[in-house]
Enzyme design. Structure first.
Site, PDB file in Angstrom:
ATOM      1  N   MET A 190       0.798  -1.222   0.000  1.00 31.29           N
ATOM      2  CA  MET A 190       0.000   0.000   0.000  1.00 31.29           C
ATOM      3  C   MET A 190       0.838   1.283   0.000  1.00 31.29           C
ATOM      4  O   MET A 190       0.290   2.371  -0.130  1.00 31.29           O
ATOM      5  CB  MET A 190      -0.958   0.008   1.201  1.00 31.29           C
ATOM      6  CG  MET A 190      -0.311  -0.074   2.567  1.00 31.29           C
ATOM      7  SD  MET A 190       0.160   1.525   3.318  1.00 31.29           S
ATOM      8  CE  MET A 190      -1.428   2.294   3.542  1.00 31.29           C
ATOM      9  N   TYR A 191       2.149   1.198   0.123  1.00 28.38           N
ATOM     10  CA  TYR A 191       2.975   2.406   0.098  1.00 28.38           C
ATOM     11  C   TYR A 191       2.967   2.990  -1.313  1.00 28.38           C
ATOM     12  O   TYR A 191       3.480   2.382  -2.256  1.00 28.38           O
ATOM     13  CB  TYR A 191       4.403   2.109   0.524  1.00 28.38           C
ATOM     14  CG  TYR A 191       4.573   1.674   1.971  1.00 28.38           C
ATOM     15  CD1 TYR A 191       3.579   1.925   2.922  1.00 28.38           C
ATOM     16  CD2 TYR A 191       5.719   1.028   2.392  1.00 28.38           C
ATOM     17  CE1 TYR A 191       3.716   1.539   4.244  1.00 28.38           C
ATOM     18  CE2 TYR A 191       5.882   0.639   3.726  1.00 28.38           C
ATOM     19  CZ  TYR A 191       4.878   0.892   4.640  1.00 28.38           C
ATOM     20  OH  TYR A 191       5.041   0.495   5.940  1.00 28.38           O
ATOM     21  N   SER A 192       2.365   4.147  -1.433  1.00 27.28           N
ATOM     22  CA  SER A 192       2.195   4.806  -2.726  1.00 27.28           C
ATOM     23  C   SER A 192       1.569   3.865  -3.751  1.00 27.28           C
ATOM     24  O   SER A 192       1.940   3.839  -4.926  1.00 27.28           O
ATOM     25  CB  SER A 192       3.530   5.359  -3.250  1.00 27.28           C
ATOM     26  OG  SER A 192       4.012   6.391  -2.426  1.00 27.28           O
ATOM     27  N   ALA A 193       0.587   3.072  -3.272  1.00 27.17           N
ATOM     28  CA  ALA A 193      -0.189   2.173  -4.137  1.00 27.17           C
ATOM     29  C   ALA A 193       0.699   1.263  -4.981  1.00 27.17           C
ATOM     30  O   ALA A 193       0.475   1.080  -6.185  1.00 27.17           O
ATOM     31  CB  ALA A 193      -1.127   2.986  -5.032  1.00 27.17           C
TER      32      ALA A 193
END
Length: 346
Positions: free
Chosen positions: A54-57
């Site tokens: 989920m870090y920067s999608a």
């Protein structure tokens, strides 16, 4: 740089873990610069890199994957799953259906055939923990994942996960990733002792309490440009300043007292805060999350700092053991505190 065993796995990891949350759109959008930061960390002796889908999608995983080309076997690579990356109702959580889908996407973005440590980013209170562990065990047996871990699990769920793995003869969580800092010490009461009893490694996040323990936020001063409380026209942040946080006065007081302790010890506040986390015997590796090369170099300089007992005693006077300062949230999502679960029905 020093190294410690990750729980009972036999795997040695550096006492600093490079956190990749700031690589990508939410932090440093320059992919080449982010890769240079990763290479600098590896050259300094860090062999442990932690990211999440989920870090920067997913952008962070892509950056990490490119940076590790040619050096993959030298790195203990960790990633996480749980949070939604889209609107599809079942694309989230700890169900078997989602875990199988999430790991394939992470492997593709990371450009690797296996993840060394695959962690559940948060507890899923709506899914049977045994279903989650069974699915993760299958990934281990398939060779797509080497070890599994948890993040932000309270002590009771840590213990339940160990019992569930033993009952079903499956893979167990070998480490936990909690929030831990001078400001967030409540995990010392139950979570850290539980992890030690079960031979788990511990890799804490936010050791600098969101920047507060760098000294960047000062009473009666504007937040520095680029910080999370800096003035912004972004609709999600507009109007948010340090002083809109009701816990700010308490935090200012604590930072001022801690800065004095650090000065007397001949340390920066940042280095003292990082060293404090590493002094606890349960801690394996502390996650650092630089956005710039300058930040990384400063954080690396704290890798071998040790604190005298007198300094630790002075910190205890400011932030007592087993307690949190005002405003800390541990993000477990535990529904036990919801009104319907703590009040008798009428």
């Amino acid at each position: 740089m020093q190294y410690r065993k990750l729980g009972r796995t036999g795997v040695e990891v550096s006492t600093q873990c490079l956190g990749a949350m700031m690589f990508g759109a939410v932090g440093n959008p320059d992919h080449d610069d982010s890769e240079r930061i990763i290479h600098r960390a590896l050259d300094a002796g860090i062999n442990f890199v932690d990211t999440a889908d989920m870090y920067s999608a997913g952008e962070s995983e892509e950056i990490v994957g490119r940076a590790l080309k040619g050096r993959r076997d030298d790195v203990v690579l960790a990633s996480k799953f749980f949070f939604p990356l889209g609107d599809e109702r079942n694309a989230r959580g700890g169900s078997r259906r989602y875990i199988v889908r999430a790991v394939e996407a992470s492997l593709r973005r990371l450009g690797t055939d296996h993840i060394d440590l695959y962690q559940m980013h948060r507890p899923d209170w709506d899914t049977d923990l045994e279903e989650t562990l069974d699915a993760l065990t299958d990934l281990v047996r398939q060779g797509k994942v080497r070890y599994i871990g948890s993040s932000s699990f309270p002590a009771d769920q840590i213990v339940e996960a160990q019992w569930a793995a033993a009952r079903r003869g499956g893979a167990r969580f070998v480490c936990e990733q909690p929030q831990y800092s001078i400001f967030a010490r409540s995990i010392e009461d139950a979570m850290l002792p539980a992890a030690r009893r079960h031979g788990m490694g511990v890799i804490p996040w936010s050791p600098l309490a969101g920047g507060w323990l760098t000294g960047k936020y000062r009473r009666d001063e504007a937040a520095p440009a680029g910080s999370r409380f800096a003035p912004s026209d972004d609709s999600n942040w507009k109007g948010r300043t340090v002083d809109t946080d009701p816990s700010a006065p308490v935090r200012y007081d604590a930072v001022e007292r801690l800065t004095k302790i650090a000065d007397e010890a001949g340390l920066s506040l940042t280095h003292m805060a990082l060293a404090f986390v590493g002094e606890h015997p349960a801690i394996t590796s502390t996650i650092i999350g630089p956005k710039t090369m300058a930040q990384l170099d400063d954080l690396l300089a704290a890798a071998d700092v040790r604190l005298d007992p007198a300094v630790l005693d002075a910190i205890d006077e400011v932030a007592p053991p087993g307690t949190d300062i005002a405003g800390i949230k541990h993000l477990t999502g535990n529904p036990a505190l919801n009104p319907e679960n703590r009040r008798r029905p009428r």
